[in-house]
Design a protein around this motif. Structure first.
Motif, short mmCIF file in Angstrom:
data_model
loop_
_atom_site.label_atom_id
_atom_site.label_comp_id
_atom_site.label_asym_id
_atom_site.label_seq_id
_atom_site.Cartn_x
_atom_site.Cartn_y
_atom_site.Cartn_z
N PRO A 70 5.41 8.96 7.71
CA PRO A 70 4.10 8.67 7.65
C PRO A 70 3.49 9.79 6.45
O PRO A 70 2.39 9.15 5.95
N ARG A 73 3.59 7.44 3.40
CA ARG A 73 2.64 6.63 3.46
C ARG A 73 1.19 6.90 2.98
O ARG A 73 0.49 6.49 2.49
N ASP A 76 0.88 7.29 -0.65
CA ASP A 76 0.71 6.15 -1.36
C ASP A 76 -0.95 5.68 -0.84
O ASP A 76 -1.43 5.19 -1.79
N ARG A 77 -1.13 5.94 0.21
CA ARG A 77 -2.54 5.47 0.67
C ARG A 77 -3.61 6.42 -0.16
O ARG A 77 -4.52 5.45 -0.71
N LEU B 24 8.80 -0.02 4.29
CA LEU B 24 9.02 1.44 4.08
C LEU B 24 9.98 1.60 2.85
O LEU B 24 9.91 2.70 2.01
N LEU B 27 8.26 1.96 -0.35
CA LEU B 27 7.22 3.11 -0.40
C LEU B 27 8.47 4.07 -0.80
O LEU B 27 7.91 5.27 -1.57
N TRP B 74 5.52 5.75 12.76
CA TRP B 74 4.56 5.94 11.71
C TRP B 74 3.35 5.13 11.57
O TRP B 74 2.62 5.40 10.90
N ARG B 75 3.46 4.20 12.62
CA ARG B 75 2.23 3.25 12.45
C ARG B 75 1.30 3.60 13.66
O ARG B 75 0.65 2.80 14.28
#
Lengths: 273, 125
Positions: A70, A73, A76-77, B24, B27, B74-75
């Motif tokens: 997370p 993410r 990057d977000r 992922l 990323l 993670w979502r």
């Protein structure tokens, strides 16, 4: 241990005037994302608790996917939000300075290399193109293009089974070599064509099947720095490749736009040793 | 001469190539492995690149496996209002996936990896 202790997580630097960060969620929950401006450069930062991100705390966390994913993410977000900036240089995950004064010092002290890095990516964004190959389709294509390929179908029954076996083996080997050559040539060609429509280009090792979740192996994992004004042209080049190579078993996947991660390969701060 | 070319609009993902959300793996490759680096005497938590890359290689597989299995922690966006239904769906999906995977593994003895990483190094200071 004061759990008050905080530090400054730096996502990247941008040309001043970057906006849209207001309600972005950073790597540490509610801490607001903001900019720190000095020497004509804006650092995109948010506070992080040292308890979580400090040197002694972070090692183990990196091995924990539930912690890492997370936050990767989120990193990057935040940068995605800043893609509207004239120029944006992403920093590596977990670049952390002690506090805002140190961020300002850093910006001033490295004004020159930061300026160079920003100029390199100004007005450009990164696009990812991956190619996957269905070997069964390529093999048909290669067979059709190889004269012996036709003979391979008919000539099995002639000699003894031993001879036939050896002949078959030889043909298989030749076919495999032809396949390798065809795959390499096509992959290189694709990358060159995409690179020609980009300002800069680079390739990374193909991701393993585990990571892609696909049956077909990845044969190209390219990153392309493309001028925003040239994105149509770049997309057109990718379209044409997809058309041209479809019957050879190639499929393409495009991701982006990304901050220019692959084109920020600079290390600062080592001269002091 | 010019056929309509689509650029960054995600609206109608067309025939010729897929455009999906970043995986992922994409990323991790970028955020952990790329980007400008500030060396350790300035930055307080610079990560050892070598170490992190190795770890990440291991992680990509496991994390995307988890994603594939639907354990997408993670979502966890805050829109999980109908939690019960969601859990139910997820369980059903998980079961289906497990069966699928078992079928795919078939005869091979796909034991859960003999990753005996060996000697537990104690580097406490």
């Amino acid at each position: 241990m004061t759990d008050e202790a905080r530090a400054c997580y730096v996502y990247g630097v941008a040309a001043p005037g970057v906006d849209g960060l207001g309600d972005a969620a950073g790597v540490a929950g509610d801490e607001p994302v903001r900019t720190v401006v000095a020497a004509g450069v804006a650092a995109i930062v948010s506070d992080v608790p040292l308890e979580e991100f400090g040197p002694s705390a972070i090692g183990d966390r990196l091995e924990d996917p539930t912690w890492l994913a997370p936050r990767v993410r989120a990193h990057d977000r935040v940068l995605q939000r800043a893609l509207n900036a004239e120029a944006l240089v992403p920093f590596r995950f977990c670049t952390i300075l002690p506090g805002e004064p140190e961020v300002r010092d850093f910006l001033a002290r490295y004004r020159e290399p930061l300026g160079t890095a920003l100029a390199r990516v100004a007005g450009k964004r990164e696009w990812g193109i991956k190619a996957f190959l269905d070997d069964r389709m390529l093999v048909d294509h290669v067979r059709a293009a190889t004269p012996e390929g036709e003979a391979a179908d008919g000539g099995g029954a002639g000699g003894g089974t031993g001879t036939a076996y050896l002949l078959q083996k030889r043909r298989d080997r030749a076919l495999l070599a032809a396949m390798d050559a065809a795959r390499d040539a096509a992959t290189r060609y694709c990358h060159e064509r995409l690179a020609a429509a980009a300002a800069e280009a680079t390739t990374s090792p193909p991701q393993p099947g585990d990571a892609t979740g696909r049956d077909q192996p990845m044969v190209l994992n390219g990153a392309y720095l493309v001028a925003i004004a040239g994105e149509r042209e770049f997309a057109g080049a990718a379209d044409r490749l997809a058309d041209e190579f479809a019957d050879r078993g190639f499929t393409f996947e495009r991701t982006g736009p990304w901050p220019a991660y692959h084109f920020a390969d600079v290390t600062l701060g080592q001269e002091g040793r | 001469m010019s056929d309509p070319i689509r650029v960054p609009d995600h609206a109608a993902a067309p025939a010729r190539y897929r455009e999906g959300p970043a995986s992922l793996a994409d990323l991790l490759d970028r955020v952990l492995d790329k980007g400008l680096v500030i060396a350790g005497d300035i930055s307080i938590a610079l990560l050892d690149v070598e170490v992190i890359t190795i770890k990440v290689r291991l992680l990509i597989a496991s994390a995307d496996k988890a994603e594939e299995l639907g354990i997408d922690w993670w979502r966890n966006d805050p829109h999980l209002s109908s939690e019960a239904r969601e859990t139910q769906d997820r369980n059903r999906e998980l079961q289906r996936r497990v069966e699928e995977l078992e079928a795919r593994l078939g005869g091979s003895d796909g034991g859960p990896a003999e990753e005996q990483t060996g000697e537990a190094e104690d580097n406490s200071g």
